[in-house]
Design a protein around this motif. Structure first.
Motif, PDB file in Angstrom:
ATOM      1  N   CYS A 213      43.164  48.159  41.974  1.00  0.00           N
ATOM      2  CA  CYS A 213      44.036  47.120  41.411  1.00  0.00           C
ATOM      3  C   CYS A 213      44.364  47.385  39.941  1.00  0.00           C
ATOM      4  O   CYS A 213      45.212  46.701  39.360  1.00  0.00           O
ATOM      5  CB  CYS A 213      43.372  45.744  41.525  1.00  0.00           C
ATOM      6  SG  CYS A 213      43.401  45.052  43.188  1.00  0.00           S
ATOM      7  N   CYS A 214      43.686  48.356  39.341  1.00  0.00           N
ATOM      8  CA  CYS A 214      43.881  48.609  37.912  1.00  0.00           C
ATOM      9  C   CYS A 214      45.240  49.254  37.638  1.00  0.00           C
ATOM     10  O   CYS A 214      45.680  50.148  38.368  1.00  0.00           O
ATOM     11  CB  CYS A 214      42.776  49.519  37.383  1.00  0.00           C
ATOM     12  SG  CYS A 214      41.148  48.725  37.408  1.00  0.00           S
ATOM     13  N   ASN A 215      45.856  48.800  36.569  1.00  0.00           N
ATOM     14  CA  ASN A 215      47.148  49.340  36.142  1.00  0.00           C
ATOM     15  C   ASN A 215      46.906  50.463  35.141  1.00  0.00           C
ATOM     16  O   ASN A 215      46.396  50.217  34.040  1.00  0.00           O
ATOM     17  CB  ASN A 215      47.978  48.220  35.503  1.00  0.00           C
ATOM     18  CG  ASN A 215      49.369  48.681  35.109  1.00  0.00           C
ATOM     19  OD1 ASN A 215      49.692  49.863  35.184  1.00  0.00           O
ATOM     20  ND2 ASN A 215      50.196  47.732  34.691  1.00  0.00           N
ATOM     21  N   PRO A 216      47.265  51.712  35.480  1.00  0.00           N
ATOM     22  CA  PRO A 216      47.010  52.822  34.550  1.00  0.00           C
ATOM     23  C   PRO A 216      47.837  52.736  33.270  1.00  0.00           C
ATOM     24  O   PRO A 216      47.549  53.449  32.304  1.00  0.00           O
ATOM     25  CB  PRO A 216      47.398  54.064  35.367  1.00  0.00           C
ATOM     26  CG  PRO A 216      48.318  53.562  36.427  1.00  0.00           C
ATOM     27  CD  PRO A 216      47.871  52.175  36.734  1.00  0.00           C
ATOM     28  N   ALA A 217      48.836  51.868  33.233  1.00  0.00           N
ATOM     29  CA  ALA A 217      49.643  51.702  32.022  1.00  0.00           C
ATOM     30  C   ALA A 217      48.960  50.828  30.978  1.00  0.00           C
ATOM     31  O   ALA A 217      49.445  50.706  29.857  1.00  0.00           O
ATOM     32  CB  ALA A 217      51.008  51.097  32.378  1.00  0.00           C
ATOM     33  N   ASN A 244      46.540  44.664  32.539  1.00  0.00           N
ATOM     34  CA  ASN A 244      45.221  45.080  32.996  1.00  0.00           C
ATOM     35  C   ASN A 244      45.204  45.370  34.505  1.00  0.00           C
ATOM     36  O   ASN A 244      44.707  46.406  34.940  1.00  0.00           O
ATOM     37  CB  ASN A 244      44.194  44.003  32.657  1.00  0.00           C
ATOM     38  CG  ASN A 244      42.783  44.419  33.031  1.00  0.00           C
ATOM     39  OD1 ASN A 244      42.325  45.485  32.652  1.00  0.00           O
ATOM     40  ND2 ASN A 244      42.116  43.582  33.799  1.00  0.00           N
ATOM     41  N   LEU A 245      45.761  44.458  35.309  1.00  0.00           N
ATOM     42  CA  LEU A 245      45.789  44.602  36.774  1.00  0.00           C
ATOM     43  C   LEU A 245      47.218  44.447  37.285  1.00  0.00           C
ATOM     44  O   LEU A 245      48.079  43.879  36.604  1.00  0.00           O
ATOM     45  CB  LEU A 245      44.909  43.527  37.431  1.00  0.00           C
ATOM     46  CG  LEU A 245      43.439  43.455  37.025  1.00  0.00           C
ATOM     47  CD1 LEU A 245      42.785  42.249  37.683  1.00  0.00           C
ATOM     48  CD2 LEU A 245      42.701  44.727  37.409  1.00  0.00           C
ATOM     49  N   TRP A 246      47.423  44.954  38.495  1.00  0.00           N
ATOM     50  CA  TRP A 246      48.721  44.706  39.143  1.00  0.00           C
ATOM     51  C   TRP A 246      48.778  43.234  39.538  1.00  0.00           C
ATOM     52  O   TRP A 246      47.857  42.721  40.183  1.00  0.00           O
ATOM     53  CB  TRP A 246      48.883  45.571  40.399  1.00  0.00           C
ATOM     54  CG  TRP A 246      48.787  47.047  40.173  1.00  0.00           C
ATOM     55  CD1 TRP A 246      47.871  47.900  40.687  1.00  0.00           C
ATOM     56  CD2 TRP A 246      49.669  47.851  39.375  1.00  0.00           C
ATOM     57  NE1 TRP A 246      48.109  49.178  40.274  1.00  0.00           N
ATOM     58  CE2 TRP A 246      49.218  49.176  39.453  1.00  0.00           C
ATOM     59  CE3 TRP A 246      50.799  47.578  38.595  1.00  0.00           C
ATOM     60  CZ2 TRP A 246      49.827  50.238  38.805  1.00  0.00           C
ATOM     61  CZ3 TRP A 246      51.419  48.629  37.942  1.00  0.00           C
ATOM     62  CH2 TRP A 246      50.948  49.930  38.042  1.00  0.00           C
ATOM     63  N   THR A 247      49.809  42.561  39.133  1.00  0.00           N
ATOM     64  CA  THR A 247      49.916  41.127  39.405  1.00  0.00           C
ATOM     65  C   THR A 247      50.646  40.828  40.716  1.00  0.00           C
ATOM     66  O   THR A 247      50.526  39.735  41.254  1.00  0.00           O
ATOM     67  CB  THR A 247      50.653  40.422  38.254  1.00  0.00           C
ATOM     68  OG1 THR A 247      51.932  41.039  38.057  1.00  0.00           O
ATOM     69  CG2 THR A 247      49.847  40.516  36.965  1.00  0.00           C
TER      70      THR A 247
END
Length: 350
Positions: A213-217, A244-247
């Protein structure tokens, strides 16, 4: 009284036959493309069948594959007929089958239109299928040792990474299920015991999510545990940490993916339907124009073509009568076969 009557001379009949020949082969190419799209969609759905609730979603790709095969078959025959139509000897061989061919074309256009409608309505039943399938799959995320569910964790992680999504409707869905296997929990720890006892079903629930679920950006290392606890992390504000996470939920992501795909496919099938209707109308004009030549011995004489020889009601009535006659013919043929079999049996016994 004939409807939409048009006068034809030899030059117009030749141009109509040539145009229909070319149009039929365009339809064959379009049929190949539709067949390929249906096959591609079926593969895409099978790849994610583990996160779908039922097999109803395969109705659309199956219908596209069928439409593609029928388009190639029917239009190959149509192209051959248009090529042979201006030769009286060859046309005479085609003539007995033309009504059946036009009936097959009418059935095929109806099937193609139904495929167009299904393509644009796929979003309605795909939404429920994905919602139930994803919810069920997430419950088995931790069961990596259970036969039949060993790869569910890998499937969901790949899905969340590929589609930049988290959970079913959002990352909070992971708060409601135990996604960490008991084999990785220390039940001698007070924190684990308290969490298990605090839940009525005896599950270990946390405000955490899987790593996928983590956003690499995100500019900071991903926070995937104690997400809603601001004091647990330095310089962290839960409400403002959007990167922080994909919403977005995976249901919405997959639904948008398949909907966009189906709308493109539906538009192409709609173009194929329009081409098929044009071909069917054109062949009807060509057939009636060839049948109504004033002087059959002079192929260059003028003729008239029409869309329907009678009104709509009369045409439908005669069509129903033809179907009934065909049924009676089959019954008579069956009765004759029975009589022949009885005669053969009697002769054998004698």
């Amino acid at each position: 009284m004939a409807i939409l009557k048009i006068k034809f001379n030899l030059q117009k009949r030749v141009k109509l036959a040539q145009g229909l020949w070319l149009l039929n082969w365009f339809c064959v190419l379009a049929g190949i493309v539709v067949f390929g799209m249906g096959l591609f969609l079926k593969i895409e759905l099978r790849k994610r069948s583990e996160v779908m609730d039922n097999a109803e979603s395969h109705l659309v790709p199956n219908s596209l594959i069928l439409v593609g095969v029928l388009a190639c078959t029917i239009n190959c025959f149509g192209g051959k007929f248009c090529y042979d139509s201006l030769d009286p000897a060859k046309y005479a061989r085609w003539k007995p089958f033309l009504k059946f061919y036009l009936g097959a074309c009418l059935f095929f256009t109806c099937l193609t239109f139904l495929s167009v409608v299904l393509s644009f309505l796929m979003k309605i039943y795909m939404e429920d299928t994905l919602a139930k399938g994803l919810k069920s799959s997430m419950k088995y995320y931790r069961d990596t040792d259970t036969p039949g569910r060993c790869f569910m964790k890998k499937t969901i992680d790949q899905l969340q990474i590929e589609f930049h999504c988290c959970g079913n409707n959002g990352f909070r869905d992971w708060f409601e299920i135990q996604w960490i296997s008991n084999r990785y929990l220390d039940f001698s720890s007070k924190e684990v015991k308290d969490r298990v006892k605090s839940n009525i079903d005896g599950k270990y629930l946390t405000d955490g999510v899987p790593f996928s679920c983590c956003n690499p950006a995100s500019p900071r290392p991903c926070i995937q545990q104690q997400i809603t606890n601001n004091s647990a992390h330095y310089s962290y504000e839960f409400q403002s940490e959007e990167l922080n996470l994909w919403t977005r939920g995976c249901k919405e992501a997959l639904l948008n993916y398949y909907t966009n795909m189906m709308q493109s496919m539906g538009a192409l099938v709609l173009i194929l339907w329009l081409l098929e209707v044009t071909v069917m109308v054109g062949i009807q004009y060509l057939r009636t124009a060839l049948d109504s030549i004033a002087n059959p011995e002079d192929p260059e004489s003028d003729s008239e073509g029409w869309l329907m020889e009678k009104g709509l009601k009369e045409t439908l009535k005669s069509l129903l009568e033809s179907v009934k006659e065909l049924g009676k013919f089959n019954q008579v043929a069956t009765a004759e076969e029975v009589k022949k079999e009885e005669g053969t049996t009697v002769a054998t016994v004698s």
